[in-house]
Each structure stands twice: as C-alpha cells, then as structure tokens.
Design a protein around this motif. Structure first.
Motif, PDB file in Angstrom:
ATOM      1  N   THR A  29      46.388   2.145  37.123  1.00  0.00           N
ATOM      2  CA  THR A  29      45.757   2.964  38.160  1.00  0.00           C
ATOM      3  C   THR A  29      44.466   2.282  38.607  1.00  0.00           C
ATOM      4  OG1 THR A  29      44.285   4.306  36.762  1.00  0.00           O
ATOM      5  CG2 THR A  29      46.582   5.024  36.943  1.00  0.00           C
ATOM      6  N   VAL A  30      43.923   2.704  39.743  1.00  0.00           N
ATOM      7  CA  VAL A  30      42.678   2.114  40.254  1.00  0.00           C
ATOM      8  C   VAL A  30      41.500   2.436  39.338  1.00  0.00           C
ATOM      9  CG1 VAL A  30      43.427   2.072  42.659  1.00  0.00           C
ATOM     10  CG2 VAL A  30      42.318   4.118  41.755  1.00  0.00           C
ATOM     11  N   LEU A  31      41.607   3.495  38.535  1.00  0.00           N
ATOM     12  CA  LEU A  31      40.525   3.862  37.618  1.00  0.00           C
ATOM     13  C   LEU A  31      40.381   2.878  36.468  1.00  0.00           C
ATOM     14  CD1 LEU A  31      40.854   7.741  37.234  1.00  0.00           C
ATOM     15  CD2 LEU A  31      39.003   6.485  38.346  1.00  0.00           C
ATOM     16  N   ASN A  32      41.374   2.008  36.301  1.00  0.00           N
ATOM     17  CA  ASN A  32      41.373   1.129  35.143  1.00  0.00           C
ATOM     18  C   ASN A  32      40.585  -0.163  35.344  1.00  0.00           C
ATOM     19  OD1 ASN A  32      42.885   2.976  33.801  1.00  0.00           O
ATOM     20  ND2 ASN A  32      44.819   1.889  33.950  1.00  0.00           N
ATOM     21  N   ARG A  33      39.871  -0.294  36.434  1.00  0.00           N
ATOM     22  CA  ARG A  33      38.960  -1.432  36.609  1.00  0.00           C
ATOM     23  C   ARG A  33      37.712  -0.959  37.326  1.00  0.00           C
ATOM     24  NH1 ARG A  33      40.967  -7.263  38.461  1.00  0.00           N
ATOM     25  NH2 ARG A  33      41.445  -7.292  36.238  1.00  0.00           N
ATOM     26  N   SER A  34      36.565  -1.496  36.905  1.00  0.00           N
ATOM     27  CA  SER A  34      35.292  -1.071  37.480  1.00  0.00           C
ATOM     28  C   SER A  34      35.176  -1.430  38.952  1.00  0.00           C
ATOM     29  CB  SER A  34      34.128  -1.688  36.694  1.00  0.00           C
ATOM     30  OG  SER A  34      34.238  -3.111  36.658  1.00  0.00           O
ATOM     31  N   SER A  35      35.878  -2.480  39.389  1.00  0.00           N
ATOM     32  CA  SER A  35      35.815  -2.895  40.794  1.00  0.00           C
ATOM     33  C   SER A  35      36.784  -2.119  41.683  1.00  0.00           C
ATOM     34  CB  SER A  35      36.124  -4.393  40.911  1.00  0.00           C
ATOM     35  OG  SER A  35      37.426  -4.679  40.423  1.00  0.00           O
ATOM     36  N   ARG A  36      37.553  -1.180  41.067  1.00  0.00           N
ATOM     37  CA  ARG A  36      38.507  -0.338  41.793  1.00  0.00           C
ATOM     38  C   ARG A  36      39.516  -1.173  42.585  1.00  0.00           C
ATOM     39  NH1 ARG A  36      36.533   2.464  38.631  1.00  0.00           N
ATOM     40  NH2 ARG A  36      35.768   4.586  38.882  1.00  0.00           N
ATOM     41  N   GLN A  37      40.128  -2.137  41.914  1.00  0.00           N
ATOM     42  CA  GLN A  37      41.146  -2.974  42.535  1.00  0.00           C
ATOM     43  C   GLN A  37      42.390  -2.158  42.854  1.00  0.00           C
ATOM     44  OE1 GLN A  37      41.973  -6.646  40.454  1.00  0.00           O
ATOM     45  NE2 GLN A  37      44.154  -6.519  40.974  1.00  0.00           N
ATOM     46  N   LYS A  38      42.988  -2.421  44.011  1.00  0.00           N
ATOM     47  CA  LYS A  38      44.184  -1.692  44.418  1.00  0.00           C
ATOM     48  C   LYS A  38      45.364  -2.057  43.530  1.00  0.00           C
ATOM     49  CE  LYS A  38      43.000  -1.124  49.316  1.00  0.00           C
ATOM     50  NZ  LYS A  38      43.428  -1.391  50.714  1.00  0.00           N
ATOM     51  N   VAL A  39      46.264  -1.098  43.353  1.00  0.00           N
ATOM     52  CA  VAL A  39      47.472  -1.323  42.572  1.00  0.00           C
ATOM     53  C   VAL A  39      48.487  -2.050  43.434  1.00  0.00           C
ATOM     54  CG1 VAL A  39      49.360  -0.207  41.329  1.00  0.00           C
ATOM     55  CG2 VAL A  39      47.048   0.728  41.176  1.00  0.00           C
ATOM     56  N   ASN A  40      49.025  -3.189  42.933  1.00  0.00           N
ATOM     57  CA  ASN A  40      49.957  -3.985  43.731  1.00  0.00           C
ATOM     58  C   ASN A  40      51.393  -3.455  43.613  1.00  0.00           C
ATOM     59  OD1 ASN A  40      50.972  -4.967  41.255  1.00  0.00           O
ATOM     60  ND2 ASN A  40      49.575  -6.713  41.286  1.00  0.00           N
ATOM     61  N   LYS A  41      52.298  -4.057  44.378  1.00  0.00           N
ATOM     62  CA  LYS A  41      53.680  -3.594  44.427  1.00  0.00           C
ATOM     63  C   LYS A  41      54.375  -3.696  43.074  1.00  0.00           C
ATOM     64  CE  LYS A  41      58.136  -4.252  46.711  1.00  0.00           C
ATOM     65  NZ  LYS A  41      58.858  -4.266  45.419  1.00  0.00           N
ATOM     66  N   GLU A  42      54.140  -4.812  42.341  1.00  0.00           N
ATOM     67  CA  GLU A  42      54.777  -4.990  41.036  1.00  0.00           C
ATOM     68  C   GLU A  42      54.357  -3.879  40.068  1.00  0.00           C
ATOM     69  OE1 GLU A  42      53.281  -7.372  42.726  1.00  0.00           O
ATOM     70  OE2 GLU A  42      55.032  -8.598  43.276  1.00  0.00           O
ATOM     71  N   THR A  43      53.094  -3.481  40.135  1.00  0.00           N
ATOM     72  CA  THR A  43      52.614  -2.406  39.273  1.00  0.00           C
ATOM     73  C   THR A  43      53.185  -1.065  39.702  1.00  0.00           C
ATOM     74  OG1 THR A  43      50.561  -3.626  38.859  1.00  0.00           O
ATOM     75  CG2 THR A  43      50.562  -1.284  38.328  1.00  0.00           C
ATOM     76  N   LEU A  44      53.331  -0.864  41.009  1.00  0.00           N
ATOM     77  CA  LEU A  44      53.959   0.360  41.499  1.00  0.00           C
ATOM     78  C   LEU A  44      55.403   0.455  41.003  1.00  0.00           C
ATOM     79  CD1 LEU A  44      52.638   0.488  45.190  1.00  0.00           C
ATOM     80  CD2 LEU A  44      51.974   1.969  43.289  1.00  0.00           C
ATOM     81  N   ASP A  45      56.101  -0.679  40.985  1.00  0.00           N
ATOM     82  CA  ASP A  45      57.475  -0.711  40.469  1.00  0.00           C
ATOM     83  C   ASP A  45      57.494  -0.374  38.977  1.00  0.00           C
ATOM     84  OD1 ASP A  45      58.436  -1.407  42.959  1.00  0.00           O
ATOM     85  OD2 ASP A  45      58.539  -3.554  42.521  1.00  0.00           O
ATOM     86  N   LEU A  46      56.506  -0.904  38.241  1.00  0.00           N
ATOM     87  CA  LEU A  46      56.406  -0.604  36.809  1.00  0.00           C
ATOM     88  C   LEU A  46      56.148   0.881  36.595  1.00  0.00           C
ATOM     89  CD1 LEU A  46      56.125  -1.208  33.800  1.00  0.00           C
ATOM     90  CD2 LEU A  46      53.776  -1.977  34.238  1.00  0.00           C
ATOM     91  N   ASN A  47      55.223   1.444  37.365  1.00  0.00           N
ATOM     92  CA  ASN A  47      54.927   2.876  37.241  1.00  0.00           C
ATOM     93  C   ASN A  47      56.157   3.722  37.555  1.00  0.00           C
ATOM     94  OD1 ASN A  47      52.220   2.877  36.404  1.00  0.00           O
ATOM     95  ND2 ASN A  47      51.477   2.554  38.479  1.00  0.00           N
ATOM     96  N   CYS A  48      56.952   3.275  38.511  1.00  0.00           N
ATOM     97  CA  CYS A  48      58.179   3.987  38.870  1.00  0.00           C
ATOM     98  C   CYS A  48      59.161   3.966  37.696  1.00  0.00           C
ATOM     99  CB  CYS A  48      58.801   3.350  40.111  1.00  0.00           C
ATOM    100  SG  CYS A  48      60.297   4.182  40.689  1.00  0.00           S
ATOM    101  N   THR A  49      59.290   2.803  37.036  1.00  0.00           N
ATOM    102  CA  THR A  49      60.176   2.685  35.876  1.00  0.00           C
ATOM    103  C   THR A  49      59.684   3.552  34.728  1.00  0.00           C
ATOM    104  OG1 THR A  49      60.830   0.433  36.474  1.00  0.00           O
ATOM    105  CG2 THR A  49      61.142   1.077  34.186  1.00  0.00           C
ATOM    106  N   LEU A  50      58.378   3.562  34.491  1.00  0.00           N
ATOM    107  CA  LEU A  50      57.811   4.425  33.450  1.00  0.00           C
ATOM    108  C   LEU A  50      58.135   5.889  33.732  1.00  0.00           C
ATOM    109  CD1 LEU A  50      54.290   2.758  33.001  1.00  0.00           C
ATOM    110  CD2 LEU A  50      56.141   2.767  31.319  1.00  0.00           C
ATOM    111  N   GLU A  51      58.001   6.284  34.992  1.00  0.00           N
ATOM    112  CA  GLU A  51      58.292   7.662  35.382  1.00  0.00           C
ATOM    113  C   GLU A  51      59.762   7.994  35.161  1.00  0.00           C
ATOM    114  OE1 GLU A  51      57.598  11.490  36.715  1.00  0.00           O
ATOM    115  OE2 GLU A  51      56.116   9.922  36.281  1.00  0.00           O
ATOM    116  N   GLN A  52      60.644   7.069  35.514  1.00  0.00           N
ATOM    117  CA  GLN A  52      62.082   7.290  35.348  1.00  0.00           C
ATOM    118  C   GLN A  52      62.479   7.401  33.880  1.00  0.00           C
ATOM    119  OE1 GLN A  52      63.746   3.976  37.474  1.00  0.00           O
ATOM    120  NE2 GLN A  52      63.483   4.925  39.495  1.00  0.00           N
TER     121      GLN A  52
END
Length: 207
Positions: free
Chosen positions: A119-142
């Motif tokens: 998530t964006v909260l996981n870095r102090s610079s508030r880096q955006k979540v990229n597509k690969e991470t979104l895919d990972l989050n989707c798999t975690l949710e599934q």
C-alpha cells in the motif's frame, strides 16, 4: 519462534551467529534455505521453550523460501518464510503463492521480506503502487490472504527498513495470514531486531 532474513553468514555449514541466537532462544531447531557463501539466508529458529513440533519442511532450489508445518496443541499450522529478490518481487511472490496454493490454508502464516510496498502507506515518500503489486494484491484477495499488521492498523504509517541511499523509510517485511484465522490473533507490533538491519514484526496468538 524467530524468523530471520538478510543475515550475511560467511560460511555455509556453521553460521557464526547461529550459536548465539540459539543460546538466547534457549536452543532449538533451525530451518533455513541457505544460498551460496556471503549470500543472504532466510531462516526460522524454533526455541525449545515453545510447544511447536515441526512435521514437514519444504524449500525451493533457488533458496528463496522455506516452509514448515508445525503441530501446535493438536492443530497444524503452516509457516511460509520468504526472501524475495529485489527485482521483480511482486511477480515472484504472486507466482510462488500460486505454486503453493494447495499447501496454503486457513492456518497458514506467510512471513518475510517481500521487497514490495503493498500500500502507499508502506513508504514515507508515498510511492504509488505499480501494476505488478496490484496483481499481487488481487491474488492475495482471491486466496483470502491479507497483511495482518495492516488489518490491525489500517491507517498507521510505521516502517521496518530505512534506506540510507534513498533517504526513505519503508515497510517491506510482512506477516500475512488467512482471513478466517484473524480471531486467533491477539496483537501485532513492529519491534527492533538485533541480528538484522530490518525491524521485526511480533505477532501474539491467543491461547
């Protein structure tokens, strides 16, 4: 139980820190997926003071994970310890979870350094979540898996690693659990860790 990662042990068979760690933890068993000399090692130390009885151990050839199944009070628990590569980490973790999906159930806890900002909260610079991470989050949710710390503290910005090169704090170390097991978790917090430059994560399970 102690999860270790990114420890530069200089010799293959007898890591110099292992004895000290075992003494501190009262002795016990060590399960690790060690790589070549000077390569980072991912390991799990189980103290003799605990009532954990390992029944199965599984590792990958690339030494990126070690998975153990333990018996706790007549209940089987699976602990998957991951050390993800710095490059392509989200894709690697997603594929690993898919490959091991038949071994992952409601009593599985995934731990380790995944080198990914879920998530964006996981870095102090508030880096955006990229597509690969979104895919990972989707798999975690599934798979009904979720970040235990973030579930307890959805809006808290707390970190496990400081990069002096980039001048940023980040949370790239995780404990991920199955949603149906959250009633078993008492509390979780980030703690300092002497053997590593990463902070640790302490999870307390209800007795």
């Amino acid at each position: 139980m102690l999860h270790l990662k990114e420890i530069e042990w200089q010799i293959d068979k007898n890591p110099p820190n292992s004895h000290k760690l075992k003494v501190k933890w009262g002795g016990g068993k060590t399960f690790h997926a060690n790589g070549n000399q000077k390569q980072a090692i991912v390991a799990i130390l189980i103290s003799v003071k605990t009532d954990l009885k390992p029944t199965t151990v599984k590792k990958d050839k690339e030494k990126h994970y070690v998975m153990i199944k333990v018996l706790v009070q007549q209940e089987n628990i699976t602990i998957l310890d991951i050390y993800a590569p710095n490059t392509g980490a989200p894709k690697f973790i997603r594929q690993l979870l898919l490959d091991l999906r038949n071994e992952i159930d409601g009593n599985t806890i995934v731990v380790g350094e995944v080198s990914t900002l879920l998530t964006v909260l996981n870095r102090s610079s508030r880096q955006k979540v990229n597509k690969e991470t979104l895919d990972l989050n989707c798999t975690l949710e599934q798979m009904d898996l979720t970040d235990i710390y973030r579930t307890f503290y959805p809006k808290t910005a707390e970190y496990t690693f400081f990069s002096s090169a980039h001048g940023t704090f980040s949370k790239i170390d995780y404990m991920i659990g199955h949603k149906i097991s959250f009633n078993k978790f008492k509390k979780i917090k980030i703690v300092s860790s002497t053997p590593s430059d990463h902070s640790g994560i302490k999870l307390e399970i209800k007795s």
